[in-house]
Design an enzyme around this catalytic site. Structure first.
Site, short mmCIF file in Angstrom:
data_model
loop_
_atom_site.label_atom_id
_atom_site.label_comp_id
_atom_site.label_asym_id
_atom_site.label_seq_id
_atom_site.Cartn_x
_atom_site.Cartn_y
_atom_site.Cartn_z
N CYS A 89 0.90 -1.16 -0.17
CA CYS A 89 0.11 -0.09 0.00
C CYS A 89 0.78 1.36 -0.06
O CYS A 89 1.77 1.21 0.58
CB CYS A 89 -0.79 -0.09 1.16
SG CYS A 89 -2.16 1.42 1.23
N CYS A 128 0.47 4.96 7.02
CA CYS A 128 0.05 4.74 8.40
C CYS A 128 0.63 3.91 9.32
O CYS A 128 1.28 2.76 8.96
CB CYS A 128 -1.42 3.71 8.11
SG CYS A 128 -2.37 4.38 6.65
N CYS A 152 0.56 -0.03 10.25
CA CYS A 152 0.04 -0.97 9.25
C CYS A 152 1.33 -1.87 8.84
O CYS A 152 2.08 -1.17 8.16
CB CYS A 152 -0.61 -0.30 8.35
SG CYS A 152 -1.50 -1.45 7.31
N CYS A 207 -15.72 -9.58 5.92
CA CYS A 207 -15.53 -8.24 5.94
C CYS A 207 -14.10 -8.28 5.05
O CYS A 207 -13.10 -9.07 5.49
CB CYS A 207 -14.82 -7.51 7.02
SG CYS A 207 -14.12 -6.09 7.05
N CYS A 211 -19.36 -6.70 4.03
CA CYS A 211 -18.39 -5.55 4.50
C CYS A 211 -17.17 -5.57 3.64
O CYS A 211 -16.70 -6.39 3.26
CB CYS A 211 -18.26 -5.73 5.98
SG CYS A 211 -17.35 -4.04 6.32
N CYS A 241 -19.26 1.22 9.32
CA CYS A 241 -18.53 0.73 10.31
C CYS A 241 -17.12 1.64 10.64
O CYS A 241 -16.25 1.75 9.46
CB CYS A 241 -17.92 -0.85 10.09
SG CYS A 241 -16.90 -1.47 11.03
N ARG A 300 -17.24 -3.38 18.32
CA ARG A 300 -16.48 -4.79 17.91
C ARG A 300 -15.28 -4.65 18.79
O ARG A 300 -14.43 -3.69 18.67
CB ARG A 300 -16.50 -4.82 16.39
CG ARG A 300 -15.90 -5.93 15.92
CD ARG A 300 -15.97 -6.16 14.41
NE ARG A 300 -17.37 -6.39 14.09
CZ ARG A 300 -18.04 -5.40 13.32
NH1 ARG A 300 -17.20 -4.42 12.80
NH2 ARG A 300 -19.22 -5.56 12.99
N1 SAM Z 1 -6.80 0.29 3.39
C1 SAM Z 1 -7.90 0.31 3.96
C2 SAM Z 1 -7.93 1.58 4.97
O1 SAM Z 1 -7.10 1.85 5.34
O2 SAM Z 1 -9.10 1.83 5.11
C3 SAM Z 1 -8.46 -0.83 4.54
C4 SAM Z 1 -7.44 -1.81 5.42
S1 SAM Z 1 -6.77 -1.31 6.94
C5 SAM Z 1 -5.72 -2.50 7.28
C6 SAM Z 1 -8.27 -1.35 7.90
C7 SAM Z 1 -8.00 -0.84 9.28
O3 SAM Z 1 -7.03 -1.95 10.27
C8 SAM Z 1 -7.10 0.44 9.68
O4 SAM Z 1 -8.03 1.63 9.51
C9 SAM Z 1 -6.94 0.21 11.14
O5 SAM Z 1 -7.88 0.92 12.06
C10 SAM Z 1 -6.78 -1.20 11.28
N2 SAM Z 1 -5.23 -1.77 11.59
C11 SAM Z 1 -4.25 -1.97 10.59
N3 SAM Z 1 -3.28 -2.31 11.10
C12 SAM Z 1 -3.44 -2.72 12.49
C13 SAM Z 1 -2.78 -2.88 13.47
N4 SAM Z 1 -1.31 -3.11 13.52
N5 SAM Z 1 -3.24 -2.84 14.97
C14 SAM Z 1 -4.56 -2.58 14.93
N6 SAM Z 1 -5.33 -2.15 14.06
C15 SAM Z 1 -4.94 -2.12 12.97
C1 DTB Z 2 -10.85 -2.95 11.80
O1 DTB Z 2 -11.14 -2.12 12.77
N1 DTB Z 2 -10.09 -3.80 12.32
C2 DTB Z 2 -9.83 -4.76 11.32
C3 DTB Z 2 -10.80 -4.38 10.34
N2 DTB Z 2 -11.47 -3.43 10.76
C4 DTB Z 2 -10.57 -4.23 9.06
C5 DTB Z 2 -8.37 -4.88 10.93
C6 DTB Z 2 -7.34 -5.12 12.05
C7 DTB Z 2 -6.02 -5.34 11.27
C8 DTB Z 2 -4.88 -5.67 12.26
C9 DTB Z 2 -3.63 -5.69 11.84
C10 DTB Z 2 -3.52 -7.02 10.45
O2 DTB Z 2 -3.83 -8.13 10.83
O3 DTB Z 2 -2.99 -6.81 9.51
FE1 SF4 Z 3 -2.76 1.16 3.44
FE2 SF4 Z 3 -2.67 -0.15 5.69
FE3 SF4 Z 3 -3.01 2.50 5.60
FE4 SF4 Z 3 -5.13 0.86 4.96
S1 SF4 Z 3 -4.10 1.08 6.97
S2 SF4 Z 3 -4.45 2.79 3.83
S3 SF4 Z 3 -3.83 -0.85 3.94
S4 SF4 Z 3 -1.22 1.36 5.00
#
Ligand code: SAM
Ligand code: DTB
Ligand code: SF4
Length: 365
Positions: free
Chosen positions: A54, A58, A61, A98, A130, A190, A262
């Site tokens: 990506c 973030c 992430c 989801c 979702c 959500c 959740r």
């Molecule tokens: N790229 C899309 C976005 O950013 O909306 C969808 C996928 S993103 C991985 C969805 C959510 O996962 C993020 O907004 C964040 O709240 C959660 N998330 C990602 N990495 C995480 C982590 N290491 N620990 C907890 N939550 C995480």
């Molecule tokens: C949300 O709030 N948490 C989920 C879902 N919505 C998309 C994602 C959690 C991701 C945790 C890190 C990972 O497994 O990559």
């Molecule tokens: Fe990309 Fe992860 Fe940020 Fe979603 S949360 S926009 S997958 S870097």
């Protein structure tokens, strides 16, 4: 008594968050019982349909291309793979799938067409569908809605003030705009966030303030505890304690009484007793299955054992809302409708029948 129309100021939310813990849990449990069956927990399954690479930054992430994490990247899954995963999730007791894609935003290309078909396929299995695909235009949201999307996940993640410490490649307002686009298309929202990213209690309150002031409030609010992943800027962040998680869940329940709250990422680090306190404080959904998107989650059987011990039951799909119809605009486009039908076993018969009818009609000309 709280209703979804009660609006709280930041000061009031802070006062709720800081109540003596057991008073807070008692109050949240009381609100929970006024709006929900406290034995029911909505079970969702996450499926990473496109993993890693990506462009965003973030800080939490593992899927951001710029960080050196150990995840296996994957291109967009096939419809067949998604269908199989959805069938397995449903058989295991999940009512919602989801689908997450590591995209900054949705583009109007073949990948989006495939995602629309994934949505139709899962909707046909009678599961709540979702998606979490990054930023969306109003038109893209509308197309997802027409394909039968039930919910769109787009987290605000933290307070507006703390946001720029976590993400620099898009703004807090961009997030709000996408949430509004999903809402305008008639898709349920959500949206929640993460704790344990170095934020202050005021930041947590600020995040809940923004969410609770959305009009209408989100139908689902995921509360994640950061899963620190090696290679990300937050790999060494101090984890949130279970007490902070309980406070966050309880405050969310009180100020957004109708929402599904959740208990999301971070459950692997929580004891069953800790999770029980979160359910008592109003959490009524989890992500089940041994993987979140890229990181581990408790084993499914372990969660079912927890449900048995606590007397919890998985909630049926669509109990809070109507199953979205696949819109006529889609059905009326025969070439697309045919393409979807033909791609599934069992529909071949329909195809043959339709072809026979067509042939008959032609012969009669
Ligand atoms: N790229 C899309 C976005 O950013 O909306 C969808 C996928 S993103 C991985 C969805 C959510 O996962 C993020 O907004 C964040 O709240 C959660 N998330 C990602 N990495 C995480 C982590 N290491 N620990 C907890 N939550 C995480
Ligand atoms: C949300 O709030 N948490 C989920 C879902 N919505 C998309 C994602 C959690 C991701 C945790 C890190 C990972 O497994 O990559
Ligand atoms: Fe990309 Fe992860 Fe940020 Fe979603 S949360 S926009 S997958 S870097």
């Amino acid at each position: 008594m709280s209703t979804s129309n009660t609006k709280y100021s930041k000061e009031e939310i802070l006062a709720i968050y800081n109540k003596p813990l057991l008073e807070l849990v008692y109050e949240a449990a009381t609100v929970h019982r006024q709006h929900h069956n406290p034995r029911e927990v909505q079970v969702s399954t996450l499926l990473s349909i496109k993993t890693g690479g990506c462009a965003e930054d973030c800080a939490y992430c593992p899927q951001a291309a710029r960080y050196h994490t150990n995840i296996k990247t994957n291109d967009l899954m096939s419809i067949e793979e998604v269908k199989e995963a959805a069938i397995n999730a449903k058989a295991a007791g999940s009512s919602r799938l989801c689908m997450g894609a590591a995209w900054r935003n949705v583009k109007d290309n073949d990948d989006f067409e495939r995602v629309l078909e994934m949505v139709r396929t899962v909707n046909e299995l009678n599961m709540e569908v979702c998606c979490t695909l990054g930023m969306l235009t109003e038109n893209q949201a509308k197309r997802l809605a027409d394909a039968g999307l039930y919910a769109y996940n787009h987290n605000i993640d933290t307070s507006e003030e703390h946001y720029k410490e976590i993400i620099s490649t898009r703004s807090f307002d961009d997030r709000i705009q996408t949430i509004s686009n999903a809402r305008k298309a008639g898709v349920t929202v959500c949206s929640g966030g993460i704790i344990g990213m170095g934020e202050s209690v005021e930041d947590r309150v600020g995040m809940l303030y923004t969410l609770s002031n959305l009009e209408p409030q989100p139908e689902s609010v995921p509360i994640n505890a950061l899963v620190p992943v090696e290679g990300t800027p937050l790999e060494d962040a101090q984890s949130a304690s279970i007490w902070e998680m309980v406070r966050m869940v309880a405050t969310t329940r009180i100020i957004m009484p109708k929402a599904t709250v959740r208990l999301s990422a971070g459950r692997l680090q929580m004891s069953m007793e800790g999770q029980a306190l979160c359910f008592m404080a109003g959490a009524n959904s989890i992500f089940a299955g041994d993987k979140l998107l890229t990181t581990p989650n408790p084993e499914f059987n372990q969660d079912m054992q927890m449900f048995n011990i606590l007397g919890l039951v998985p909630k049926e799909p669509f109990k809070d809302g109507k199953k979205p119809e696949v819109k006529d605009s889609y059905k009326d486009r025969p070439e697309t409708a045919e393409k979807v039908k033909w791609s599934r076993p069992g529909h071949v018969i329909e195809k043959n029948k339709a072809a026979e009818e067509k042939a008959k009609a032609l012969k009669n000309l």
